[in-house]
Write a protein that holds these residues in place. Sequence first.
Motif, PDB file in Angstrom:
ATOM      1  N   ASP A 262       0.822  -1.207  -0.320  1.00 15.90           N
ATOM      2  CA  ASP A 262      -0.364   0.311  -0.010  1.00 15.90           C
ATOM      3  C   ASP A 262       1.010   1.075  -0.233  1.00 15.90           C
TER       4      ASP A 262
ATOM      5  N   ASP B 186      -2.928   2.097  -3.956  1.00 11.27           N
ATOM      6  CA  ASP B 186      -4.265   2.075  -2.917  1.00 11.27           C
ATOM      7  C   ASP B 186      -5.168   0.502  -2.833  1.00 11.27           C
ATOM      8  N   LYS B 187      -4.565  -0.010  -1.657  1.00 11.66           N
ATOM      9  CA  LYS B 187      -5.024  -1.200  -1.538  1.00 11.66           C
ATOM     10  C   LYS B 187      -6.098  -1.709  -0.305  1.00 11.66           C
ATOM     11  N   ASP B 188      -7.200  -1.839  -0.282  1.00 13.77           N
ATOM     12  CA  ASP B 188      -7.915  -2.031   1.059  1.00 13.77           C
ATOM     13  C   ASP B 188      -7.970  -3.596   1.183  1.00 13.77           C
ATOM     14  N   TRP B 189      -9.210  -4.453   1.554  1.00 14.61           N
ATOM     15  CA  TRP B 189      -9.355  -5.619   2.299  1.00 14.61           C
ATOM     16  C   TRP B 189      -9.275  -6.783   0.767  1.00 14.61           C
TER      17      TRP B 189
END
Length: 127
Positions: A55, A110-113
């Motif tokens: 991220d 941009d890393k989410d779950w």
Amino acid sequence: MKKTLSAIILGTLSFGALAQQGGFVSPDSTGYTQGGFKGPAPDLTSVAQAKSLRDDAWVVLEGSIVKQVGHELYEFRDNSGSVYVDIDDKRWLGQAVTPADKIRIEGEVDKDWNSVEIDVKTVRVVK
């Protein structure tokens, strides 16, 4: 005494005018130009590589936008795959881009779950 005082006052006024201008002006300067670092550019990252990075990692991608998915959300594709890219309206800088255009984007992963997007900071058409 009057001459000394006059010299001090004139010297102070002249120095004050120079101090207010500020900055360096080259003798051959014709006006304001955009400056910055001139050196090797960051290496290109593929979409597949970008998806595996941490991220907030900085990436530079070349490919094309194939379609708009949301207000500021687009599908970007290169030879290794596709990823969604978030491009704020202000980042376009008046450029018109079609799916036929090859572009270079720079931004952060941009890393989410369970998803990965690229938060784009610059967009440039590659000639």
